[in-house]
Motif scaffolding. Sequence first.
Motif, PDB file in Angstrom:
ATOM      1  N   GLU A   1      89.853  11.177   7.466  1.00 17.42           N
ATOM      2  CA  GLU A   1      89.805  12.234   8.265  1.00 17.42           C
ATOM      3  C   GLU A   1      88.324  12.534   8.664  1.00 17.42           C
ATOM      4  OE1 GLU A   1      90.187  17.063   8.080  1.00 17.42           O
ATOM      5  OE2 GLU A   1      91.977  15.780   7.409  1.00 17.42           O
ATOM      6  N   CYS A   2      87.484  12.339   7.763  1.00 15.15           N
ATOM      7  CA  CYS A   2      85.916  12.389   7.978  1.00 15.15           C
ATOM      8  C   CYS A   2      85.614  11.099   9.194  1.00 15.15           C
ATOM      9  CB  CYS A   2      85.134  11.935   6.908  1.00 15.15           C
ATOM     10  SG  CYS A   2      85.104  13.223   5.567  1.00 15.15           S
ATOM     11  N   LEU A   3      86.271  10.058   9.206  1.00 16.06           N
ATOM     12  CA  LEU A   3      86.059   8.943  10.036  1.00 16.06           C
ATOM     13  C   LEU A   3      86.701   9.240  11.655  1.00 16.06           C
ATOM     14  CD1 LEU A   3      86.081   5.864   7.625  1.00 16.06           C
ATOM     15  CD2 LEU A   3      84.186   6.891   8.604  1.00 16.06           C
ATOM     16  N   THR A   4      88.000   9.663  11.310  1.00 14.84           N
ATOM     17  CA  THR A   4      89.036   9.597  12.712  1.00 14.84           C
ATOM     18  C   THR A   4      88.936  10.839  13.313  1.00 14.84           C
ATOM     19  OG1 THR A   4      90.877   9.822  11.477  1.00 14.84           O
ATOM     20  CG2 THR A   4      89.997   7.798  11.634  1.00 14.84           C
ATOM     21  N   GLY A   5      88.432  12.178  12.421  1.00 14.11           N
ATOM     22  CA  GLY A   5      89.048  13.216  13.152  1.00 14.11           C
ATOM     23  C   GLY A   5      90.175  13.742  12.476  1.00 14.11           C
ATOM     24  N   ASP A   6      90.252  15.158  12.832  1.00 17.07           N
ATOM     25  CA  ASP A   6      91.629  16.017  12.207  1.00 17.07           C
ATOM     26  C   ASP A   6      92.854  15.335  12.800  1.00 17.07           C
ATOM     27  OD1 ASP A   6      92.928  17.825  10.770  1.00 17.07           O
ATOM     28  OD2 ASP A   6      92.800  19.311  11.987  1.00 17.07           O
TER      29      ASP A   6
END
Length: 314
Positions: A184-189
């Motif tokens: 999630e930190c890499l791709t967004g919520d």
Amino acid sequence: MTLAGYEEITELCAGARGRVVLARHLASGEQAVVRHVAARFDELRGEAEVLAGLGAPGVVGVRGFQSAPDGGALILDPVEGVDLHTLLGRYRVLAPEAALRVLKDSLLALGAVHGAGVLHRDYRPVAVVVQPDGTTRLTDFGVTRPDGPDGAPAAPDYPAPEQRTGSPADPFTDVYAATAVFAECLTGDGGDRPLPEELRPLVRRGMAARPEDRPGSALEFAAELEETAVAAYGPDWERLGTVALAGAVTGMPPAPDPVRAASPPAVSAPPPPAPEAARRGRLSRLGGLRTLVAVLVGVLVGLAAALLGTGVLT
């Protein structure tokens, strides 16, 4: 519940997971963060005792605990920083090196608590405190998770596949949740950004559908992460990630909560210049333009005289 030996200073937050207050120890005057939790706390008294004596790096210190018929309270060290949920709310995604630093810190912390026989059970962005120096610490262990409507512990926010079918939490489910937050930190919520190609094998490994296909332990996964990060981003990846996280935290307004940070206020546009200042600015620009024109005219006159002298213009 009334906490023996402490006086409440202010309430920091309250919700389904209990009430959190800033308190002062009456004898020493030291401040502490006190998290009041639900009645099932007494069932996990043993884990609370282990956490209180653990003192592991990367884990918010637990000074002690108190239990009562209506629940219990964990007494925590106050920690300066911003939770990961707040950071993602502001920036949406992190640089790969920063996300790797968060995951590595969490895996090392999980390895320490797993080695002591304790599970987190509720790993999620709000349980990760990012400190101003770019390091992180883990808090909000499952001893604070609320009960569901049937009295059983509520489902975690990032459940592994086996938990959805009723299997209990174990070290593999903690690793799964930590990897899910990493993704999630890499791709967004909403997953609206692509996962970096070089990190996909790491995510697939940590989020494998079958527990036996995940790393054997959090520490083993941390070693795999290190190899992947060096191969993808070079030996300086951890320093770069630390600097990025520190910049993200220090670039946000300070929060009143020593363990959590409030959402940053909206950034307003700068006020328009005063009328007198605007008039002076226009005059200054006009004067500069006149000077430039005068210089250009002088140059042209000098050039014409030179050409006449050589007979070019005669």
